[in-house]
Design an enzyme around this catalytic site. Structure first.
Site, short mmCIF file in Angstrom:
data_model
loop_
_atom_site.label_atom_id
_atom_site.label_comp_id
_atom_site.label_asym_id
_atom_site.label_seq_id
_atom_site.Cartn_x
_atom_site.Cartn_y
_atom_site.Cartn_z
N PRO A 1 -4.80 37.92 14.16
CA PRO A 1 -6.06 38.67 14.26
C PRO A 1 -6.16 39.63 15.45
O PRO A 1 -7.15 40.36 15.55
CB PRO A 1 -7.11 37.57 14.38
CG PRO A 1 -6.38 36.38 14.88
CD PRO A 1 -4.99 36.48 14.38
N TYR B 1 -5.57 51.28 16.10
CA TYR B 1 -6.77 50.44 16.14
C TYR B 1 -7.88 50.99 15.25
O TYR B 1 -8.53 50.22 14.53
CB TYR B 1 -7.25 50.29 17.60
CG TYR B 1 -8.18 49.12 17.78
CD1 TYR B 1 -7.70 47.84 18.07
CD2 TYR B 1 -9.55 49.27 17.64
CE1 TYR B 1 -8.55 46.76 18.21
CE2 TYR B 1 -10.42 48.19 17.79
CZ TYR B 1 -9.91 46.95 18.07
OH TYR B 1 -10.75 45.86 18.20
N TYR C 1 -10.47 42.77 25.53
CA TYR C 1 -9.23 42.02 25.30
C TYR C 1 -8.68 41.69 26.69
O TYR C 1 -8.23 42.59 27.40
CB TYR C 1 -8.22 42.86 24.53
CG TYR C 1 -8.57 43.09 23.07
CD1 TYR C 1 -9.46 44.08 22.70
CD2 TYR C 1 -8.00 42.31 22.08
CE1 TYR C 1 -9.79 44.30 21.36
CE2 TYR C 1 -8.31 42.52 20.73
CZ TYR C 1 -9.21 43.51 20.38
OH TYR C 1 -9.53 43.71 19.06
N LYS D 1 -7.12 43.49 11.94
CA LYS D 1 -6.67 44.26 10.78
C LYS D 1 -6.79 43.58 9.41
O LYS D 1 -6.68 44.26 8.38
CB LYS D 1 -5.18 44.64 10.97
CG LYS D 1 -4.96 45.64 12.07
CD LYS D 1 -5.47 47.01 11.66
CE LYS D 1 -5.55 47.96 12.80
NZ LYS D 1 -6.80 48.67 12.91
N HIS E 1 -18.64 51.50 17.75
CA HIS E 1 -18.00 51.49 19.07
C HIS E 1 -17.03 52.66 19.20
O HIS E 1 -16.27 52.95 18.28
CB HIS E 1 -17.22 50.19 19.28
CG HIS E 1 -18.09 49.00 19.51
ND1 HIS E 1 -17.64 47.84 20.06
CD2 HIS E 1 -19.42 48.81 19.28
CE1 HIS E 1 -18.63 46.97 20.15
NE2 HIS E 1 -19.73 47.54 19.67
P1 FAD Z 1 -10.19 35.73 1.47
O1 FAD Z 1 -11.28 36.22 2.35
O2 FAD Z 1 -9.41 34.54 1.90
O3 FAD Z 1 -10.86 35.45 0.05
C1 FAD Z 1 -10.20 34.72 -0.96
C2 FAD Z 1 -11.25 34.08 -1.83
O4 FAD Z 1 -10.59 33.42 -2.91
C3 FAD Z 1 -12.07 33.03 -1.12
O5 FAD Z 1 -13.44 33.25 -1.36
C4 FAD Z 1 -11.57 31.72 -1.72
O6 FAD Z 1 -12.57 30.72 -1.75
C5 FAD Z 1 -11.18 32.16 -3.10
N1 FAD Z 1 -10.18 31.31 -3.74
C6 FAD Z 1 -9.15 30.63 -3.18
N2 FAD Z 1 -8.46 29.94 -4.13
C7 FAD Z 1 -9.04 30.21 -5.30
C8 FAD Z 1 -8.79 29.80 -6.62
N3 FAD Z 1 -7.80 28.96 -6.91
N4 FAD Z 1 -9.59 30.26 -7.60
C9 FAD Z 1 -10.62 31.09 -7.32
N5 FAD Z 1 -10.92 31.52 -6.08
C10 FAD Z 1 -10.13 31.07 -5.09
N6 FAD Z 1 -9.31 38.97 10.30
C11 FAD Z 1 -9.69 39.76 11.29
O7 FAD Z 1 -9.45 40.96 11.20
N7 FAD Z 1 -10.36 39.21 12.38
C12 FAD Z 1 -10.65 37.87 12.49
O8 FAD Z 1 -11.26 37.43 13.46
C13 FAD Z 1 -10.24 37.03 11.46
N8 FAD Z 1 -10.50 35.68 11.50
C14 FAD Z 1 -10.06 34.89 10.46
C15 FAD Z 1 -10.31 33.51 10.50
C16 FAD Z 1 -9.85 32.67 9.46
C17 FAD Z 1 -10.10 31.18 9.54
C18 FAD Z 1 -9.14 33.25 8.38
C19 FAD Z 1 -8.62 32.36 7.26
C20 FAD Z 1 -8.93 34.63 8.35
C21 FAD Z 1 -9.39 35.46 9.38
N9 FAD Z 1 -9.17 36.85 9.36
C22 FAD Z 1 -9.57 37.63 10.36
C23 FAD Z 1 -8.54 37.52 8.26
C24 FAD Z 1 -9.56 38.14 7.30
O9 FAD Z 1 -10.72 37.35 7.28
C25 FAD Z 1 -8.88 38.22 5.96
O10 FAD Z 1 -7.81 39.15 6.08
C26 FAD Z 1 -9.81 38.61 4.82
O11 FAD Z 1 -10.72 37.56 4.58
C27 FAD Z 1 -8.98 38.88 3.55
O12 FAD Z 1 -9.82 38.96 2.44
P2 FAD Z 1 -9.36 38.44 1.02
O13 FAD Z 1 -10.51 38.72 0.12
O14 FAD Z 1 -8.03 39.01 0.70
O15 FAD Z 1 -9.13 36.89 1.18
C1 PHB Z 2 -14.04 39.45 15.82
O1 PHB Z 2 -15.08 40.01 16.19
O2 PHB Z 2 -14.06 38.39 15.17
C2 PHB Z 2 -12.73 40.04 16.20
C3 PHB Z 2 -12.69 41.23 16.89
C4 PHB Z 2 -11.47 41.77 17.25
C5 PHB Z 2 -10.30 41.12 16.91
C6 PHB Z 2 -10.35 39.93 16.19
C7 PHB Z 2 -11.57 39.37 15.85
O3 PHB Z 2 -9.12 41.64 17.29
#
Ligand code: FAD
Ligand code: PHB
Length: 392
Positions: free
Chosen positions: A293, A384, A201, A297, A72
């Site tokens: 969100p 962004y 948005y 980021k 995009h």
């Molecule tokens: P995570 O993706 O949380 O990965 C952590 C991993 O550790 C998981 O697989 C978990 O199962 C595992 N784990 C947990 N505890 C333990 C343990 N005790 N032992 C072993 N493994 C363990 N960001 C956006 O930019 N846009 C969005 O739309 C958006 N939507 C989101 C929706 C939800 C419900 C959540 C929770 C987050 C969202 N985020 C979004 C944020 C984004 O998804 C996260 O910033 C990203 O997943 C971070 O990655 P991570 O690997 O640090 O953590």
């Molecule tokens: C998404 O596609 O899930 C999404 C896109 C933009 C955002 C947050 C989530 O700011």
């Protein structure tokens, strides 16, 4: 068992770290409490910054993203019944964002690690991190009913906000900075072609709404709601009706509906812990920080932490240098706070607040300013698409 870097969590942070370390000849083992299938189907973030895309491509896991990701060049801010496009590429010297689901990134990374013979242990239980203040930290866990112990040089806590690594740091070492917004997002994944080529948005008197997508056939849509919203009060028809109202435009633009494949509520919170390191334990991604969100980021910030840690570990194993490891937290936190600022600002500007009409009018004026001034649009665009990596 013994490895160089023990990684807790197979989300984007843990998998990317394991992959990048492998490319530099550094061994790691990843332990994850969930199943592989769960990790590969968990719908979360969708927007990748140019820098994240470049990192994935340069490290050999970008082939499917290049085929299936949607590049995009702009986003749309909708308010007052009209669209105002932010020309991301035009304002940032040609930079873009790519819409490619987080679970697809996770699938690609898992495949790459397994193809390279990497050790990923899914469905482990009772994970504990021990002795992180000694030269020989350990991860203890259960696997298929057997107690296992992994001895490491370092532990990377990539286990998300609810993991065990951050709580394993002794009391008094970490300071937490947080802000809970009095709002949440109700998100759906729907089997219907996106109603717009670019993300919209929409800031509306009834509340914020966001139109995003996962593919030419799948739409991802969000509605601002209360943090304690009861999903049972939101049958599909009510969701579509509310989305249509919040996306209304002065002309006949409309949103088509379709089968809802998934729905969920995400609370909005800002959280930072400092420092992001304690002795031989490094906190990475959501284990150390959460952003609301609205700025898209979370995943990108996690990838930035991983890059900084990878370079620091590479320097350590190549030459014994520890200065980069010692600066991990400081380097990451500079970016983390800039991204917190941007995410907080986007959230405040676009959502309907509970602070009263005065603030709603300020936010509208801000939207007017942002879309009317090239300097202000550029400030939004450069954040962004992703701030440059500043590694030292
Ligand atoms: P995570 O993706 O949380 O990965 C952590 C991993 O550790 C998981 O697989 C978990 O199962 C595992 N784990 C947990 N505890 C333990 C343990 N005790 N032992 C072993 N493994 C363990 N960001 C956006 O930019 N846009 C969005 O739309 C958006 N939507 C989101 C929706 C939800 C419900 C959540 C929770 C987050 C969202 N985020 C979004 C944020 C984004 O998804 C996260 O910033 C990203 O997943 C971070 O990655 P991570 O690997 O640090 O953590
Ligand atoms: C998404 O596609 O899930 C999404 C896109 C933009 C955002 C947050 C989530 O700011």
């Amino acid at each position: 068992m013994r490895t160089q870097v023990g990684i807790v969590g197979a989300g984007p942070s843990g998998l990317l770290l394991s992959h990048l370390l492998h490319l530099r000849g550094i061994e790691s083992v990843v332990v994850e409490i969930r199943s592989r299938r769960y990790c590969e189907t968990r719908i979360r973030a969708g927007v990748l910054e140019q820098g994240t895309v470049d990192l994935l491509s340069a490290s050999g896991v970008g082939a499917r993203m290049a085929r299936e990701g949607l590049v995009h060049h702009g986003i749309v801010l909708r308010f007052g019944g009209r669209d105002h496009r932010i020309d991301l590429s035009g304002l940032t010297g040609g930079r873009t964002i790519t819409v490619y689901g987080q679970h697809e990134v996770v699938k690609d990374l898992i495949a790459a690690r397994l193809n390279a013979g990497g050790d990923l242990f899914f469905e482990v239980q009772d994970v504990e991190v021990l002795d992180v203040d000694t030269p020989a930290p350990r991860i203890r866990f259960g696997r298929a009913g057997t107690a296992e112990e992994l001895r490491c040089d370092f532990i990377a806590g990539c286990d998300g906000f609810h993991g065990v690594c951050r709580p394993a740091v002794p009391p008094g070492v970490l300071t937490a900075y947080e802000h809970a917004f009095p709002l949440a997002w109700l998100g759906i994944l729907a089997q219907v072609p996106p109603a717009s080529e670019e993300l919209i948005y929409s800031s509306h008197d009834r509340g914020f709404a966001l139109l995003s997508m996962r593919s030419p056939e799948l739409s991802r849509l969000y509605l601002q709601c209360a943090p304690d919203e009861d999903m049972n009060g939101w049958p599909d028809k009510r969701i579509w009706d509310e989305l249509r109202r919040r996306f209304e435009r002065d002309d006949a633009w409309t949103l088509r509906d379709g089968p809802v494949l998934q729905k969920g509520i995400t609370a909005m919170r800002s959280f930072v812990v400092a420092p992001m390191q304690y002795e031989r334990l490094f906190l990475v991604g959501d284990a150390a920080h959460i952003v609301p969100p609205t700025g898209a980021k979370g995943l990108n910030l996690a990838a930035a932490d991983v890059m900084v840690l990878t370079r620091a570990l590479e320097a350590f194993y190549a030459t014994g240098r520890t200065d980069r490891l010692a600066r991990y937290s400081e380097v990451c936190l500079r970016r983390v706070w800039k991204v917190q600022r941007f995410s907080w600002w986007m959230t405040s500007m676009l959502h309907r607040s509970n602070d009263g009409e005065f603030f709603d009018r300020l936010h509208r004026a801000e939207l007017d300013y942002i879309t009317g001034s090239r300097a202000a649009s550029t400030a939004l665009a450069e954040n962004y698409v992703g701030l440059p990596f500043d590694d030292d």
